[in-house]
Motif scaffolding. Structure first.
Motif, PDB file in Angstrom:
ATOM      1  N   LEU A  65       0.828  -1.206   0.000  1.00 19.82           N
ATOM      2  CA  LEU A  65       0.000   0.000   0.000  1.00 19.82           C
ATOM      3  C   LEU A  65       0.862   1.256   0.000  1.00 19.82           C
ATOM      4  O   LEU A  65       0.602   2.205  -0.745  1.00 19.82           O
ATOM      5  N   LEU A  66       1.888   1.260   0.809  1.00 24.03           N
ATOM      6  CA  LEU A  66       2.805   2.396   0.848  1.00 24.03           C
ATOM      7  C   LEU A  66       3.517   2.568  -0.493  1.00 24.03           C
ATOM      8  O   LEU A  66       3.646   3.685  -1.007  1.00 24.03           O
ATOM      9  N   PHE A  67       3.960   1.480  -1.072  1.00 23.37           N
ATOM     10  CA  PHE A  67       4.635   1.525  -2.367  1.00 23.37           C
ATOM     11  C   PHE A  67       3.687   2.011  -3.457  1.00 23.37           C
ATOM     12  O   PHE A  67       4.093   2.729  -4.380  1.00 23.37           O
ATOM     13  N   ALA A  68       2.407   1.644  -3.389  1.00 27.47           N
ATOM     14  CA  ALA A  68       1.421   2.103  -4.374  1.00 27.47           C
ATOM     15  C   ALA A  68       1.217   3.607  -4.288  1.00 27.47           C
ATOM     16  O   ALA A  68       1.130   4.292  -5.313  1.00 27.47           O
ATOM     17  N   MET A  69       1.146   4.129  -3.072  1.00 24.69           N
ATOM     18  CA  MET A  69       0.960   5.576  -2.918  1.00 24.69           C
ATOM     19  C   MET A  69       2.165   6.342  -3.434  1.00 24.69           C
ATOM     20  O   MET A  69       2.023   7.346  -4.146  1.00 24.69           O
ATOM     21  N   VAL A  70       3.351   5.895  -3.103  1.00 28.06           N
ATOM     22  CA  VAL A  70       4.563   6.575  -3.556  1.00 28.06           C
ATOM     23  C   VAL A  70       4.705   6.458  -5.072  1.00 28.06           C
ATOM     24  O   VAL A  70       5.066   7.421  -5.753  1.00 28.06           O
ATOM     25  N   GLY A  71       4.393   5.298  -5.629  1.00 29.01           N
ATOM     26  CA  GLY A  71       4.476   5.103  -7.071  1.00 29.01           C
ATOM     27  C   GLY A  71       3.513   5.991  -7.826  1.00 29.01           C
ATOM     28  O   GLY A  71       3.855   6.547  -8.881  1.00 29.01           O
ATOM     29  N   PHE A  72       2.305   6.159  -7.307  1.00 26.34           N
ATOM     30  CA  PHE A  72       1.328   7.025  -7.962  1.00 26.34           C
ATOM     31  C   PHE A  72       1.786   8.473  -7.944  1.00 26.34           C
ATOM     32  O   PHE A  72       1.718   9.175  -8.966  1.00 26.34           O
ATOM     33  N   VAL A  73       2.263   8.930  -6.816  1.00 27.23           N
ATOM     34  CA  VAL A  73       2.705  10.328  -6.707  1.00 27.23           C
ATOM     35  C   VAL A  73       3.897  10.599  -7.615  1.00 27.23           C
ATOM     36  O   VAL A  73       3.953  11.635  -8.283  1.00 27.23           O
ATOM     37  N   THR A  74       4.842   9.682  -7.689  1.00 22.18           N
ATOM     38  CA  THR A  74       6.003   9.909  -8.549  1.00 22.18           C
ATOM     39  C   THR A  74       5.615   9.880 -10.022  1.00 22.18           C
ATOM     40  O   THR A  74       6.159  10.646 -10.821  1.00 22.18           O
ATOM     41  N   THR A  75       4.681   9.036 -10.411  1.00 24.27           N
ATOM     42  CA  THR A  75       4.237   9.007 -11.803  1.00 24.27           C
ATOM     43  C   THR A  75       3.537  10.304 -12.172  1.00 24.27           C
ATOM     44  O   THR A  75       3.789  10.877 -13.242  1.00 24.27           O
ATOM     45  N   VAL A  76       2.675  10.798 -11.310  1.00 27.88           N
ATOM     46  CA  VAL A  76       1.980  12.062 -11.583  1.00 27.88           C
ATOM     47  C   VAL A  76       2.976  13.218 -11.633  1.00 27.88           C
ATOM     48  O   VAL A  76       2.904  14.077 -12.520  1.00 27.88           O
ATOM     49  N   ALA A  77       3.926  13.234 -10.724  1.00 28.92           N
ATOM     50  CA  ALA A  77       4.915  14.315 -10.717  1.00 28.92           C
ATOM     51  C   ALA A  77       5.786  14.281 -11.974  1.00 28.92           C
ATOM     52  O   ALA A  77       6.081  15.327 -12.564  1.00 28.92           O
ATOM     53  N   PHE A  78       6.178  13.095 -12.404  1.00 29.25           N
ATOM     54  CA  PHE A  78       7.004  12.986 -13.600  1.00 29.25           C
ATOM     55  C   PHE A  78       6.234  13.395 -14.844  1.00 29.25           C
ATOM     56  O   PHE A  78       6.775  14.060 -15.738  1.00 29.25           O
ATOM     57  N   CYS A  79       4.960  13.034 -14.921  1.00 33.82           N
ATOM     58  CA  CYS A  79       4.138  13.441 -16.064  1.00 33.82           C
ATOM     59  C   CYS A  79       3.921  14.955 -16.081  1.00 33.82           C
ATOM     60  O   CYS A  79       3.949  15.572 -17.153  1.00 33.82           O
ATOM     61  N   LYS A  80       3.700  15.546 -14.906  1.00 32.79           N
ATOM     62  CA  LYS A  80       3.563  17.004 -14.853  1.00 32.79           C
ATOM     63  C   LYS A  80       4.852  17.689 -15.275  1.00 32.79           C
ATOM     64  O   LYS A  80       4.828  18.715 -15.951  1.00 32.79           O
ATOM     65  N   TYR A  81       5.986  17.109 -14.915  1.00 30.88           N
ATOM     66  CA  TYR A  81       7.266  17.671 -15.316  1.00 30.88           C
ATOM     67  C   TYR A  81       7.447  17.594 -16.832  1.00 30.88           C
ATOM     68  O   TYR A  81       7.940  18.538 -17.458  1.00 30.88           O
ATOM     69  N   LEU A  82       7.035  16.487 -17.418  1.00 32.35           N
ATOM     70  CA  LEU A  82       7.179  16.360 -18.864  1.00 32.35           C
ATOM     71  C   LEU A  82       6.231  17.298 -19.612  1.00 32.35           C
ATOM     72  O   LEU A  82       6.586  17.818 -20.675  1.00 32.35           O
ATOM     73  N   LEU A  83       5.049  17.521 -19.084  1.00 33.91           N
ATOM     74  CA  LEU A  83       4.081  18.379 -19.778  1.00 33.91           C
ATOM     75  C   LEU A  83       4.364  19.868 -19.587  1.00 33.91           C
ATOM     76  O   LEU A  83       4.274  20.650 -20.545  1.00 33.91           O
ATOM     77  N   ARG A  84       4.704  20.270 -18.375  1.00 30.74           N
ATOM     78  CA  ARG A  84       4.816  21.702 -18.063  1.00 30.74           C
ATOM     79  C   ARG A  84       6.241  22.184 -17.859  1.00 30.74           C
ATOM     80  O   ARG A  84       6.493  23.372 -17.894  1.00 30.74           O
ATOM     81  N   GLY A  85       7.146  21.301 -17.566  1.00 29.09           N
ATOM     82  CA  GLY A  85       8.517  21.725 -17.308  1.00 29.09           C
ATOM     83  C   GLY A  85       8.814  21.961 -15.843  1.00 29.09           C
ATOM     84  O   GLY A  85       9.967  22.142 -15.479  1.00 29.09           O
ATOM     85  N   ASN A  86       7.786  21.968 -15.002  1.00 29.27           N
ATOM     86  CA  ASN A  86       7.983  22.088 -13.555  1.00 29.27           C
ATOM     87  C   ASN A  86       6.900  21.274 -12.848  1.00 29.27           C
ATOM     88  O   ASN A  86       5.872  20.954 -13.410  1.00 29.27           O
ATOM     89  N   VAL A  87       7.140  20.945 -11.606  1.00 25.42           N
ATOM     90  CA  VAL A  87       6.194  20.123 -10.858  1.00 25.42           C
ATOM     91  C   VAL A  87       5.329  20.999  -9.978  1.00 25.42           C
ATOM     92  O   VAL A  87       4.114  20.858  -9.939  1.00 25.42           O
ATOM     93  N   ILE A  88       5.931  21.945  -9.294  1.00 27.64           N
ATOM     94  CA  ILE A  88       5.207  22.830  -8.396  1.00 27.64           C
ATOM     95  C   ILE A  88       5.025  24.174  -9.064  1.00 27.64           C
ATOM     96  O   ILE A  88       5.972  24.771  -9.563  1.00 27.64           O
ATOM     97  N   GLU A  89       3.785  24.629  -9.082  1.00 27.26           N
ATOM     98  CA  GLU A  89       3.503  25.903  -9.750  1.00 27.26           C
ATOM     99  C   GLU A  89       3.700  27.081  -8.833  1.00 27.26           C
ATOM    100  O   GLU A  89       3.512  27.058  -7.685  1.00 27.26           O
TER     101      GLU A  89
END
Length: 89
Positions: A65-89
């Motif tokens: 469960l812990l690994f699933a939560m961390v994996g989801f957050v890292t995938t979303v952060a990496f996709c946001k980085y690829l789309l926008r160039g930054n993770v935190i706006e």
């Protein structure tokens, strides 16, 4: 009987993980590599759950469960980085 099923599941998940590592290493595009990494995380979660069933321990389910939560957050952060160039706006 559950031991034999766990062994078959472990072999199958290990084969799927090897195919994901292959796609991760030789993916033609960055999006294929992100998808392979996400699938590798999902396969790792399945592997942890099967090991938990095999050893009959609930500790592995909490780790999955812990690994699933961390994996989801890292995938979303990496996709946001690829789309926008930054993770935190």
């Amino acid at each position: 009987m559950i031991d034999a099923a766990c062994v078959v599941a472990l072999v199958t998940i290990a084969a799927a993980m090897l195919l994901c590592v292959y796609r991760l290493a030789l993916g033609p595009d960055i999006l294929d590599r992100v998808l392979a990494l996400d699938t590798l995380v999902i396969n790792s979660i399945g592997l942890i759950v099967v090991v938990g069933l095999w050893y009959r321990s609930t500790m592995y389910f909490e780790a999955a469960l812990l690994f699933a939560m961390v994996g989801f957050v890292t995938t979303v952060a990496f996709c946001k980085y690829l789309l926008r160039g930054n993770v935190i706006e």
